[in-house]
Design a protein around this motif. Structure first.
Motif, mmCIF file in Angstrom:
data_model
loop_
_atom_site.group_PDB
_atom_site.id
_atom_site.type_symbol
_atom_site.label_atom_id
_atom_site.label_comp_id
_atom_site.label_asym_id
_atom_site.label_seq_id
_atom_site.Cartn_x
_atom_site.Cartn_y
_atom_site.Cartn_z
ATOM 1 N N PRO A 49 0.820 -1.218 0.000
ATOM 2 C CA PRO A 49 0.000 0.000 0.000
ATOM 3 C C PRO A 49 0.850 1.263 0.000
ATOM 4 C CG PRO A 49 -0.017 -1.050 2.154
ATOM 5 C CD PRO A 49 0.681 -1.990 1.223
ATOM 6 N N GLY A 50 0.457 2.211 -0.836
ATOM 7 C CA GLY A 50 1.127 3.506 -0.892
ATOM 8 C C GLY A 50 2.443 3.522 -1.630
ATOM 9 N N GLY A 63 18.999 -17.191 -8.275
ATOM 10 C CA GLY A 63 17.872 -17.926 -7.712
ATOM 11 C C GLY A 63 17.165 -17.228 -6.561
ATOM 12 N N SER A 64 17.452 -15.950 -6.370
ATOM 13 C CA SER A 64 16.827 -15.193 -5.296
ATOM 14 C C SER A 64 16.059 -14.009 -5.893
ATOM 15 C CB SER A 64 17.905 -14.703 -4.324
ATOM 16 O OG SER A 64 17.323 -14.035 -3.252
ATOM 17 N N LEU A 65 14.798 -13.890 -5.525
ATOM 18 C CA LEU A 65 13.944 -12.787 -5.968
ATOM 19 C C LEU A 65 13.728 -11.861 -4.771
ATOM 20 C CD1 LEU A 65 11.905 -11.515 -8.044
ATOM 21 C CD2 LEU A 65 10.183 -12.940 -6.955
ATOM 22 N N THR A 66 14.068 -10.584 -4.930
ATOM 23 C CA THR A 66 13.955 -9.617 -3.840
ATOM 24 C C THR A 66 13.021 -8.484 -4.245
ATOM 25 O OG1 THR A 66 16.234 -10.092 -3.199
ATOM 26 C CG2 THR A 66 15.249 -8.099 -2.295
ATOM 27 N N ILE A 67 12.107 -8.165 -3.347
ATOM 28 C CA ILE A 67 11.201 -7.025 -3.520
ATOM 29 C C ILE A 67 11.526 -6.021 -2.421
ATOM 30 C CG2 ILE A 67 8.808 -6.247 -3.532
ATOM 31 C CD1 ILE A 67 8.032 -9.188 -4.187
ATOM 32 N N ASP A 68 11.926 -4.818 -2.800
ATOM 33 C CA ASP A 68 12.156 -3.722 -1.862
ATOM 34 C C ASP A 68 11.302 -2.547 -2.316
ATOM 35 O OD1 ASP A 68 14.119 -4.871 -0.129
ATOM 36 O OD2 ASP A 68 15.617 -4.586 -1.695
ATOM 37 N N ALA A 69 10.626 -1.898 -1.369
ATOM 38 C CA ALA A 69 9.735 -0.801 -1.739
ATOM 39 C C ALA A 69 9.612 0.184 -0.590
ATOM 40 C CB ALA A 69 8.357 -1.353 -2.102
ATOM 41 N N GLU A 70 9.260 1.408 -0.939
ATOM 42 C CA GLU A 70 9.023 2.449 0.059
ATOM 43 C C GLU A 70 7.686 3.095 -0.244
ATOM 44 O OE1 GLU A 70 10.890 6.692 1.588
ATOM 45 O OE2 GLU A 70 11.960 5.519 0.097
ATOM 46 N N SER A 71 6.815 3.111 0.752
ATOM 47 C CA SER A 71 5.533 3.775 0.546
ATOM 48 C C SER A 71 5.704 5.273 0.734
ATOM 49 C CB SER A 71 4.475 3.227 1.502
ATOM 50 O OG SER A 71 4.769 3.603 2.812
ATOM 51 N N VAL A 72 4.775 6.001 0.186
ATOM 52 C CA VAL A 72 4.826 7.458 0.252
ATOM 53 C C VAL A 72 3.522 7.943 0.854
ATOM 54 C CG1 VAL A 72 4.973 9.563 -1.117
ATOM 55 C CG2 VAL A 72 6.321 7.573 -1.774
ATOM 56 N N VAL A 73 3.643 8.741 1.910
ATOM 57 C CA VAL A 73 2.467 9.374 2.502
ATOM 58 C C VAL A 73 2.378 10.757 1.881
ATOM 59 C CG1 VAL A 73 1.386 10.203 4.615
ATOM 60 C CG2 VAL A 73 2.714 8.077 4.643
ATOM 61 N N ARG A 87 3.644 6.702 9.495
ATOM 62 C CA ARG A 87 4.992 6.648 8.944
ATOM 63 C C ARG A 87 4.923 5.977 7.580
ATOM 64 N NH1 ARG A 87 6.033 4.532 14.182
ATOM 65 N NH2 ARG A 87 6.224 2.501 13.256
ATOM 66 N N ALA A 88 5.808 6.389 6.708
ATOM 67 C CA ALA A 88 5.904 5.753 5.401
ATOM 68 C C ALA A 88 6.820 4.547 5.554
ATOM 69 C CB ALA A 88 6.466 6.730 4.376
#
Length: 135
Positions: A49-50, A63-73, A87-88
């Motif tokens: 979300p966000g 062989g490694s799948l990585t998801i990194d994300a930062e939400s924004v308020v 907090r975001a």
């Protein structure tokens, strides 16, 4: 000199208010996921979300799948924020991907805070019917 600065000078381990706020903001959440596997692919839905597209980083390596994300308020342009209880968060999740899947053909789509990843099976890993001859 403010009280916060005096404390920081006496205690090298003390954080300033800005550093403390940044540390709280850096709390990393593990996004909830749904994973569906069939004969042709595996599909991963991750709740982010966000998170806008430009704050999403999807990587695959060894062989490694990585998801990194930062939400924004979102904050209105001319608004000066004096207090915020939201907090975001940062999101991070890592998966091991079997060699049966073709990571070079991963498809990703982000819509309404949900990331959809589709990882197709390699042709040689797909189930196939074996014909039996008689005689």
């Amino acid at each position: 000199m403010s009280d916060n600065m005096q404390i920081a000078q006496h205690d090298p381990h003390a954080m300033t208010r800005a550093e403390s706020e940044e540390a709280r903001r850096r709390i990393t959440l593990t996004p909830a996921v749904d994973i569906v596997e069939d004969a042709h692919s595996v599909t991963v839905w991750a709740d982010l979300p966000g998170v806008p597209k430009d704050k999403l980083d999807i990587r695959v390596h060894d062989g490694s799948l990585t998801i990194d994300a930062e939400s924004v308020v979102p904050v209105t342009h001319n608004l000066r924020l004096s207090h915020a209880e939201i907090r975001a968060p940062y999101f991070s999740r890592r998966f091991t991907v079997s060699e049966d899947f073709d990571t070079s053909r991963i498809e990703a789509a982000l819509k309404d805070g949900v990331l959809k990843l589709t990882i197709p099976r390699r042709d040689e890993a797909k189930p196939r019917r074996i014909e039996v001859s008689v005689g």
